[in-house]
Design a protein around this motif. Structure first.
Motif, mmCIF file in Angstrom:
data_model
loop_
_atom_site.group_PDB
_atom_site.id
_atom_site.type_symbol
_atom_site.label_atom_id
_atom_site.label_comp_id
_atom_site.label_asym_id
_atom_site.label_seq_id
_atom_site.Cartn_x
_atom_site.Cartn_y
_atom_site.Cartn_z
ATOM 1 N N ALA A 127 0.832 -1.207 0.000
ATOM 2 C CA ALA A 127 0.000 0.000 0.000
ATOM 3 C C ALA A 127 0.864 1.254 0.000
ATOM 4 C CB ALA A 127 -0.918 -0.013 1.221
ATOM 5 N N GLU A 128 1.991 1.186 0.697
ATOM 6 C CA GLU A 128 2.882 2.344 0.708
ATOM 7 C C GLU A 128 3.457 2.606 -0.678
ATOM 8 O OE1 GLU A 128 6.596 4.209 3.282
ATOM 9 O OE2 GLU A 128 5.938 2.156 3.669
ATOM 10 N N VAL A 129 3.781 1.538 -1.393
ATOM 11 C CA VAL A 129 4.265 1.710 -2.769
ATOM 12 C C VAL A 129 3.189 2.381 -3.619
ATOM 13 C CG1 VAL A 129 5.044 0.526 -4.852
ATOM 14 C CG2 VAL A 129 5.846 -0.243 -2.624
ATOM 15 N N MET A 130 1.943 1.958 -3.462
ATOM 16 C CA MET A 130 0.857 2.509 -4.271
ATOM 17 C C MET A 130 0.643 3.994 -4.001
ATOM 18 S SD MET A 130 -2.080 -0.272 -5.015
ATOM 19 C CE MET A 130 -2.270 0.454 -6.633
ATOM 20 N N THR A 131 0.918 4.419 -2.785
ATOM 21 C CA THR A 131 0.694 5.829 -2.451
ATOM 22 C C THR A 131 1.934 6.689 -2.654
ATOM 23 O OG1 THR A 131 1.181 5.341 -0.115
ATOM 24 C CG2 THR A 131 -1.133 5.309 -0.801
ATOM 25 N N GLU A 132 3.124 6.084 -2.608
ATOM 26 C CA GLU A 132 4.354 6.874 -2.629
ATOM 27 C C GLU A 132 5.148 6.774 -3.928
ATOM 28 O OE1 GLU A 132 5.445 8.996 -0.378
ATOM 29 O OE2 GLU A 132 3.799 8.647 1.019
ATOM 30 N N ASP A 133 4.928 5.737 -4.731
ATOM 31 C CA ASP A 133 5.797 5.517 -5.897
ATOM 32 C C ASP A 133 5.015 5.538 -7.205
ATOM 33 O OD1 ASP A 133 8.369 5.303 -6.753
ATOM 34 O OD2 ASP A 133 8.696 3.246 -6.118
ATOM 35 N N PHE A 134 3.985 6.337 -7.244
ATOM 36 C CA PHE A 134 3.124 6.406 -8.424
ATOM 37 C C PHE A 134 3.880 6.897 -9.657
ATOM 38 C CE2 PHE A 134 -0.143 8.650 -11.016
ATOM 39 C CZ PHE A 134 -0.964 7.562 -11.280
ATOM 40 N N LEU A 135 4.895 7.738 -9.465
ATOM 41 C CA LEU A 135 5.606 8.328 -10.598
ATOM 42 C C LEU A 135 6.701 7.422 -11.157
ATOM 43 C CD1 LEU A 135 5.882 12.052 -9.412
ATOM 44 C CD2 LEU A 135 4.193 11.001 -10.929
ATOM 45 N N SER A 182 -3.846 -7.639 -6.545
ATOM 46 C CA SER A 182 -4.906 -8.597 -6.216
ATOM 47 C C SER A 182 -4.357 -9.964 -5.831
ATOM 48 C CB SER A 182 -5.865 -8.748 -7.400
ATOM 49 O OG SER A 182 -5.172 -9.204 -8.544
ATOM 50 N N PHE A 183 -3.026 -10.133 -5.837
ATOM 51 C CA PHE A 183 -2.446 -11.400 -5.405
ATOM 52 C C PHE A 183 -2.643 -11.607 -3.903
ATOM 53 C CE2 PHE A 183 0.988 -12.185 -8.887
ATOM 54 C CZ PHE A 183 0.035 -11.982 -9.864
ATOM 55 N N VAL A 243 -6.588 -2.158 3.999
ATOM 56 C CA VAL A 243 -5.301 -1.485 4.215
ATOM 57 C C VAL A 243 -5.124 -0.327 3.232
ATOM 58 C CG1 VAL A 243 -2.794 -1.778 4.120
ATOM 59 C CG2 VAL A 243 -4.202 -3.530 5.212
ATOM 60 N N LEU A 244 -5.547 -0.521 1.981
ATOM 61 C CA LEU A 244 -5.445 0.553 0.991
ATOM 62 C C LEU A 244 -6.271 1.771 1.411
ATOM 63 C CD1 LEU A 244 -5.595 -1.233 -2.494
ATOM 64 C CD2 LEU A 244 -3.697 0.085 -1.556
ATOM 65 N N PHE A 281 -9.753 3.125 -8.423
ATOM 66 C CA PHE A 281 -9.248 2.307 -9.529
ATOM 67 C C PHE A 281 -8.619 1.018 -8.993
ATOM 68 C CE2 PHE A 281 -5.933 0.990 -12.506
ATOM 69 C CZ PHE A 281 -6.631 0.927 -13.701
ATOM 70 N N ALA A 282 -7.813 1.147 -7.923
ATOM 71 C CA ALA A 282 -7.152 -0.025 -7.349
ATOM 72 C C ALA A 282 -8.173 -0.997 -6.772
ATOM 73 C CB ALA A 282 -6.160 0.412 -6.269
#
Length: 728
Positions: free
Chosen positions: A566-574, A587-588, A597-598, A617-618
């Motif tokens: 979840a941290e990757v999804m919020t912090e590494d979008f670029l 979804s794994f 958690v998201l 979207f996620a």
């Protein structure tokens, strides 16, 4: 060198009775040896040049065997190599000159980086031409048949009892001259070998290199591109100093880039060219249509796209109406004609490098790496990788892939060893996939600038199991890839404190390459420390660590890793390629826990641009997959649906390892109500869950089936899956 077993020695005796090669033993005593394997006709045609090649290797104190025969099958060649490897002086490598039989490997797609073809297709297309048959002695193969059309092709299945990972004992390479109309292949071979002998007598430092990235590679991520440059500066620091040349060229440096890339290839003095792009056996894909903000050029791009869809449409009028509506364009934009077709063909041809354009060029980089699909299809009459070394230029060795290859891999692993005097083959055997091949002379090496006074390439063979020797190199004061190789050797030796050492290096080394090496090795140990290391790795400054770490997150699937994902999804979008990895695999994890958690992670960061939209979207993707799972397994059991479609529902899990679906897959695997082919496919698919938290459950299933299953096909697949899971 792995210990030869009595089984291997006994197994090779029957076939050896049919082999009577002419063998010239080394003329010198040396620490290691090398084998030149050549067919009788090629030796007769290039005897002086082959002998000169053997002699120049012995000038470098590499004792060289010369083996000449008709070589009736791959087994005969392999057994000779195993015999030589059992001699007191260890065999470090071999080269296959001319028409040496080609092993076409089946039932081993898990050993490729990306190849996932239905093996019901034509065997020439659905098998992997691979010299791992020759260089990994612990692999076991079952002979299937010789090809009816091409006598050089021999089909083998990877045995269930075989090791299920690649650990090549020696390095290998192919020197197989192309077959072109009107060209004497043996003259190409003679000229090439003269070039190689000349190259060996030069003192050539690795001081001139360029890296090229083609259109569409790694999603054209600038984060990935800049990360590779920083990592390579760690590996080859001298190349970034005054008096050396290190260049990085992108597909849009100039447009079209093709003529400029060919210019770089023809420039004298280049030592290494590393090419990241897409490929085919006869093509290097360089450019797409130009990226432009100019209106006329943008319109031309759209028109070319439309014409490409309309030229061969089954119903031109229907296709035209569809695209006019879809893109909102007028009929004028859809105009086609014979003259436009010719113009478009010329335009498209100019975007890429085609094999016929290489035949009369002087291609000068000593070593060219093709990080691309199919450029190394050495089993064909000609391929891109072969065209480079058989040019009139200075190229002597290439690395390329015989089938398609993954983009999200570590293409620069151990690259720094090449500045330590390590032979290209010795480097190559440590970065193999099933499809990876060296084309040309594997003994070529650059001057040792980074480890003067140490023959590290020799020590990689002769001191393979010397724990004390390798421990001294686990220190950041040594070249980064020396330290990385030391960690690799300690892993192979079974060093008792290995997991703690790998964890420490993965989080504390100042070098990104060492951190990634430690993490990669730790990923195979099934240690709780790997889970802890992953939580840190996905926040690393090196993009490739984050990218591969993100993939490992979802491949493990542990609940405790969901917050890190979840941290990757919020912090590494670029970071485009990092986000791509996670977006397709979020979804794994267990769906409901992941969604919860998201929501917490996004709520804690109200500053995120379009955060609500990204979260929605996620969640939609996870929920869609959750609904799809029920449908998938209903389809598998529905005998009214074509078998091909039902099989596809099972093989989906080879690439998409949804851990919560493991119980359902096991139910299919052990369910007597399902057809045998579906059950075998389910067992095979479960073999891809090697990092999964569900792995122990899958292993227990395999043990039950291996012991109790009456079907030989199912029993063998269960044994193979069990060995695959244990291999990592």
């Amino acid at each position: 060198m792995k210990k030869l077993t009595a089984f291997l020695l006994a197994a090779m005796l029957p076939a050896m009775l049919y082999a009577n090669p002419e063998i010239r033993k080394p003329k010198i005593k040396s620490a290691t040896t090398f084998a030149v394997v050549v067919d009788s006709r090629s030796y007769a045609e290039a005897k002086a040049e082959i002998n000169a090649y053997c002699d120049v290797l012995e000038e470098e104190q590499l004792g060289t065997y010369l083996l000449v025969d008709e070589w009736a099958s791959p087994d005969v060649v392999r057994e000779q190599l195993i015999r030589l490897a059992g001699e007191r002086t260890p065999l470090e490598g071999a080269v296959f000159i001319g028409n040496i039989p080609i092993a076409m490997v089946r039932d081993a797609q898990h050993l490729t980086s990306a190849f996932k073809m239905n093996q019901a297709n034509d065997w020439k297309e659905s098998s992997v031409p691979s010299d791992r048959f020759y260089d990994d002695f612990d692999m076991k193969f079952e002979f299937l048949k010789q090809d009816a059309d091409n006598a050089a092709y021999f089909y083998y299945s990877l045995s269930p009892e075989s090791t299920q990972h690649i650990a090549s004992d020696i390095y290998t390479a192919r020197i197989r001259p192309p077959h072109r109309e009107g060209v004497d292949s043996y003259e190409l071979l003679r000229n090439y070998l003269r070039k190689v002998v000349k190259a060996h007598r030069e003192q050539n430092a690795l001081d001139n290199m360029f890296v090229f990235r083609g259109h569409g590679y790694n999603s054209e991520s600038l984060d990935a591109w800049s990360g590779e440059q920083k990592a390579m500066k760690e590996q080859l620091p001298r190349l970034f100093m005054t008096g050396n040349k290190m260049h990085f060229y992108n597909y849009d440096t100039r447009w079209p880039m093709k003529p400029y890339l060919l210019e770089c290839m023809e420039q004298p003095g280049v030592d290494i060219a590393l090419c990241h792009h897409h490929g085919a056996p006869d093509t290097q894909y360089i450019n797409g249509y130009p990226n432009t903000s100019e209106i006329p050029a943008s319109i031309d791009n759209v028109k070319r796209y439309l014409r490409s869809k309309l030229y061969d449409a089954d119903n031109y009028e229907e296709a035209k109406a569809y695209f006019m509506k879809r893109l909102g364009v007028s009929e004028e934009w859809c105009e086609v004609s014979d003259s436009l077709r010719v113009a478009d063909s010329i335009y498209n041809y100019a975007l890429d490098i085609h094999i016929e354009e290489l035949h009369n060029r002087k291609l000068n980089p000593r070593f060219v790496i093709f990080d691309a699909c199919y450029n190394g299809s050495f089993h064909l009459d000609d391929c891109i990788a072969s065209s480079y070394i058989f040019s009139e230029g200075d190229a002597v060795i290439t690395q390329a892939n015989s089938v398609n290859a993954l983009q999200d891999k570590w293409p620069d692993r151990y690259m720094g060893l090449l500045d330590c005097g390590v032979r290209v083959g010795q480097w190559g055997r440590h970065v193999h996939y099933l499809e990876t091949h060296l084309i040309g002379d594997p003994t070529y090496r650059f001057t040792n600038r980074s480890m003067k006074g140490v023959d590290f390439g020799r020590d990689m063979v002769t001191r393979h199991n010397d724990v004390k020797y390798w421990l001294k190199y686990v220190d950041d004061k040594y070249p980064v890839d020396i330290e990385s190789m030391a960690l690799r050797r300690l892993s192979e030796c079974g060093y008792v404190k290995l997991n703690d050492l790998l964890y420490e290096r993965s989080i504390n080394s100042q070098y990104a390459n060492v951190r990634l090496e430690a993490l990669t090795l730790l990923s195979t140990k099934h240690s709780p420390l790997f889970i802890e290391a992953l939580k840190i790795a996905v926040k690393d400054s090196y993009e490739l660590i984050r990218r591969l770490g993100t993939s490992w997150l979802s491949n493990c699937g542990n609940d405790e890793l969901i917050p890190a994902a979840a941290e990757v999804m919020t912090e590494d979008f670029l970071s485009k390629r990092v986000y791509f990895q996670l977006d397709k695999t979020m979804s794994f994890f267990e769906p409901d826990k992941t969604i919860a958690v998201l929501k917490e992670a996004f709520a804690a960061k109200p500053y995120l641009y379009k955060g609500d939209e990204r979260l929605a979207f996620a969640i939609r993707g996870i929920e869609n997959q959750k609904e799809r799972f029920t449908e998938k397994f209903e389809n598998v059991g529905n005998k009214e649906i074509p078998m091909k479609s039902r099989m596809r529902e099972i093989t989906y899990f080879r690439n998409y390892r949804h851990h919560n679906c493991v119980p359902a897959l096991i139910k299919v695997a052990e369910g007597a109500e399902y057809e045998e082919s579906l059950r075998v496919a389910a067992v095979e698919a479960l073999g891809w869950f090697y990092n999964s938290w569900q792995r122990p459950t899958i292993e227990q299933m395999c043990e039950r089936m291996a012991k109790n299953e009456k079907s030989e096909a199912l029993r063998k697949e269960a044994v193979k899956t069990f060995n695959r899971l244990k291999a990592y």
